[in-house]
Design a protein around this motif. Structure first.
Motif, PDB file in Angstrom:
ATOM      1  N   TRP A  19       0.839  -1.201   0.000  1.00 37.73           N
ATOM      2  CA  TRP A  19       0.000   0.000   0.000  1.00 37.73           C
ATOM      3  C   TRP A  19       0.876   1.254   0.000  1.00 37.73           C
ATOM      4  O   TRP A  19       0.691   2.165  -0.804  1.00 37.73           O
ATOM      5  N   PHE A  20       1.862   1.293   0.911  1.00 33.29           N
ATOM      6  CA  PHE A  20       2.744   2.457   1.026  1.00 33.29           C
ATOM      7  C   PHE A  20       3.567   2.654  -0.246  1.00 33.29           C
ATOM      8  O   PHE A  20       3.666   3.772  -0.770  1.00 33.29           O
ATOM      9  N   ALA A  23       1.456   3.974  -3.062  1.00 32.70           N
ATOM     10  CA  ALA A  23       1.109   5.378  -2.853  1.00 32.70           C
ATOM     11  C   ALA A  23       2.278   6.280  -3.218  1.00 32.70           C
ATOM     12  O   ALA A  23       2.100   7.327  -3.853  1.00 32.70           O
ATOM     13  N   VAL A  56      -2.850   7.548  -1.227  1.00 36.25           N
ATOM     14  CA  VAL A  56      -3.061   6.578  -0.141  1.00 36.25           C
ATOM     15  C   VAL A  56      -4.505   6.104  -0.138  1.00 36.25           C
ATOM     16  O   VAL A  56      -4.789   4.902  -0.034  1.00 36.25           O
ATOM     17  N   GLY A  60      -4.625   2.905  -2.437  1.00 36.94           N
ATOM     18  CA  GLY A  60      -4.646   1.956  -1.321  1.00 36.94           C
ATOM     19  C   GLY A  60      -5.923   1.157  -1.261  1.00 36.94           C
ATOM     20  O   GLY A  60      -5.912  -0.079  -1.247  1.00 36.94           O
TER      21      GLY A  60
END
Length: 229
Positions: A19-20, A23, A56, A60
């Motif tokens: 996810w990070f 992003a 994000v 995400g």
């Protein structure tokens, strides 16, 4: 067992790491990649932070819910399933975004263990269908954000106002989900489309047609401004 209890600590770490990285990659891609680094004096920190926050939320949610949809449908069929990140491909995604401003990401995959039981074409097709279908469903609330931003902000929308933020969030979220849905519906390699086509050609044709239409519409944000004002 609750929803969260079915996601192991190891899987949560993989999902959060992916996810990070996604992003960051999308923030760099949207912001112009290498141009962002070479023209440091021209960087708007506020815009960079806003883009990261939007990435994000949009990337995400789109990515995590896509993978969890595969996981929980597989669990419904009695299989073990967990997401596993691909660290190398995630780092490549960030580097490519820096150099080219283009985001190409293969963050990992949801692995399914059938425990020796043979998965049917129908099961495999429906498990695969869950991912892109989730993205098409997610496109709807993001489209609503885009429309709300236009209606609240009028013809001139600044991203540093609430209507402008809604428009920006909705536009990126709508586009990301449309792209994920269409890309995963391509009937090649390990993508979802190939497994869906093997199971049911009618479902495949209908879903890829809808995905293509949604993708086309998502790339025309000015159309919504013109129609609503």
């Amino acid at each position: 067992m609750s929803f969260l209890e079915k996601i192991s600590p190891f899987e949560r770490r993989d999902l959060l790491f992916a996810w990070f990285c996604l992003a960051v990659a999308f923030t760099l891609g949207i912001s112009g990649g290498l141009a962002l680094i070479t023209d440091v004096g021209k960087i708007s920190v506020n815009m960079l932070v806003m883009t990261f926050v939007v990435a994000v939320v949009t990337v995400g949610l789109s990515f995590v819910l896509h993978e969890l949809a595969h996981k929980f449908v597989a669990i419904r069929y009695g299989y073990w399933a967990e997401f596993r990140k691909n660290t190398q491909m995630l780092l490549i995604a960030v580097v490519v975004a820096v150099i080219t401003g283009i985001v190409f990401a293969a963050p990992g995959a949801t692995l399914i263990n059938t425990a020796g039981r043979e998965m049917t074409k129908k099961e495999n097709g429906i498990i695969s269908l869950a991912g892109p279908l989730t993205n098409l469903i997610l496109a709807v609330p993001f489209l609503a954000c885009l429309i709300a931003g236009v209606l609240l902000g009028g013809a001139s929308i600044s991203v540093f106002t609430f209507p402008g933020f809604l428009f920006y969030l909705g536009m990126i979220g709508f586009q990301v989900n449309a792209m994920l849905a269409f890309f995963n519906m391509l009937p090649v390699g390990p993508l979802d489309g190939r497994k869906i086509l093997r199971w049911n050609a009618v479902v495949f044709v209908a879903l890829i047609a809808v995905s293509l239409l949604v993708l086309y519409v998502s790339l025309q944000p000015g159309m919504f401004v013109a129609l609503l004002l």
